[in-house]
Each structure stands twice: as structure tokens, then as C-alpha cells.
Design a protein around this motif. Structure first.
Motif, PDB file in Angstrom:
ATOM      1  N   MET A  86       0.847  -1.164   0.000  1.00  0.00           N
ATOM      2  CA  MET A  86       0.000   0.000   0.000  1.00  0.00           C
ATOM      3  C   MET A  86       0.897   1.232   0.000  1.00  0.00           C
ATOM      4  O   MET A  86       1.910   1.273   0.679  1.00  0.00           O
ATOM      5  N   SER A  87       0.514   2.239  -0.765  1.00  0.00           N
ATOM      6  CA  SER A  87       1.314   3.458  -0.817  1.00  0.00           C
ATOM      7  C   SER A  87       0.574   4.617  -0.143  1.00  0.00           C
ATOM      8  O   SER A  87      -0.652   4.647  -0.066  1.00  0.00           O
ATOM      9  N   CYS A  88       1.349   5.567   0.319  1.00  0.00           N
ATOM     10  CA  CYS A  88       0.825   6.745   1.009  1.00  0.00           C
ATOM     11  C   CYS A  88      -0.013   7.576   0.030  1.00  0.00           C
ATOM     12  O   CYS A  88       0.430   7.868  -1.075  1.00  0.00           O
TER      13      CYS A  88
ATOM     14  N   CYS B  46       2.807   7.380   5.309  1.00  0.00           N
ATOM     15  CA  CYS B  46       4.178   6.916   5.496  1.00  0.00           C
ATOM     16  C   CYS B  46       4.858   7.605   6.674  1.00  0.00           C
ATOM     17  O   CYS B  46       5.858   7.120   7.183  1.00  0.00           O
TER      18      CYS B  46
ATOM     19  N   GLU C 225       5.990   4.024   0.379  1.00  0.00           N
ATOM     20  CA  GLU C 225       5.484   2.858   1.106  1.00  0.00           C
ATOM     21  C   GLU C 225       5.021   3.294   2.496  1.00  0.00           C
ATOM     22  O   GLU C 225       5.654   4.118   3.141  1.00  0.00           O
ATOM     23  N   THR C 226       3.879   2.747   2.955  1.00  0.00           N
ATOM     24  CA  THR C 226       3.340   3.135   4.253  1.00  0.00           C
ATOM     25  C   THR C 226       4.107   2.469   5.389  1.00  0.00           C
ATOM     26  O   THR C 226       4.741   1.432   5.207  1.00  0.00           O
ATOM     27  N   ARG C 227       4.036   3.098   6.560  1.00  0.00           N
ATOM     28  CA  ARG C 227       4.612   2.527   7.771  1.00  0.00           C
ATOM     29  C   ARG C 227       3.479   2.158   8.700  1.00  0.00           C
ATOM     30  O   ARG C 227       2.472   2.850   8.784  1.00  0.00           O
ATOM     31  N   LYS C 228       3.648   1.052   9.392  1.00  0.00           N
ATOM     32  CA  LYS C 228       2.599   0.505  10.246  1.00  0.00           C
ATOM     33  C   LYS C 228       2.100   1.526  11.275  1.00  0.00           C
ATOM     34  O   LYS C 228       0.907   1.639  11.515  1.00  0.00           O
ATOM     35  N   SER C 229       2.994   2.304  11.851  1.00  0.00           N
ATOM     36  CA  SER C 229       2.605   3.242  12.906  1.00  0.00           C
ATOM     37  C   SER C 229       1.831   4.454  12.384  1.00  0.00           C
ATOM     38  O   SER C 229       1.181   5.147  13.166  1.00  0.00           O
ATOM     39  N   TYR C 230       1.887   4.721  11.069  1.00  0.00           N
ATOM     40  CA  TYR C 230       1.190   5.878  10.504  1.00  0.00           C
ATOM     41  C   TYR C 230       0.177   5.501   9.433  1.00  0.00           C
ATOM     42  O   TYR C 230      -0.330   6.354   8.728  1.00  0.00           O
ATOM     43  N   ARG C 231      -0.102   4.229   9.281  1.00  0.00           N
ATOM     44  CA  ARG C 231      -0.972   3.740   8.226  1.00  0.00           C
ATOM     45  C   ARG C 231      -2.279   4.492   8.169  1.00  0.00           C
ATOM     46  O   ARG C 231      -2.840   4.780   9.205  1.00  0.00           O
ATOM     47  N   PRO C 232      -2.760   4.938   7.056  1.00  0.00           N
ATOM     48  CA  PRO C 232      -2.360   4.622   5.693  1.00  0.00           C
ATOM     49  C   PRO C 232      -1.285   5.552   5.144  1.00  0.00           C
ATOM     50  O   PRO C 232      -1.047   5.591   3.944  1.00  0.00           O
TER      51      PRO C 232
END
Length: 60
Positions: free
Chosen positions: A1-3, A18, A9-16
């Protein structure tokens, strides 16, 4: 998934998103009116239909 803001690429802590920066930019877009949820309500009371005193039909 992209920002949705920058495409990275997204980061788990800021999903959806990055990063916190992209999450904050998205929130700012909501606050300044760049994003809006469509409405069927008239923008001003003058545009609203006049009250007739009748109750609107209820859905079944």
C-alpha cells in the motif's frame, strides 16, 4: 500500500500514511476545506424549500 499524499510505502505506525508529516498534511487538507463530503442540504436557509406544515412521507 502506498501513502495517499506522497506515494511512498506506508509505515505501520502511521498507516495509511508513510509519516506523521503526511498524516498532518492530510488533516490540514480537511481543516482548510480542500476535502469535503458532499451534501444534499442547501448552502443557505434562503435556498431551502419553505415549510408547509405537512410531515414528509416516511420510508417503508
Amino acid at each position: 500500500m502506498s501513502c495517499p499524499i506522497c506515494g511512498q510505502e506506508t509505515r505501520k505506525s502511521y498507516r495509511p500514511f508513510c509519516s506523521k508529516r503526511c498524516a498532518d498534511l492530510d488533516l490540514a487538507n480537511w481543516f482548510n476545506g480542500s476535502y469535503a463530503v458532499p451534501s444534499t442540504e442547501p448552502e443557505t436557509p434562503e435556498d431551502a424549500p419553505q415549510e408547509t406544515g405537512e410531515t414528509p412521507p416516511r420510508p417503508h
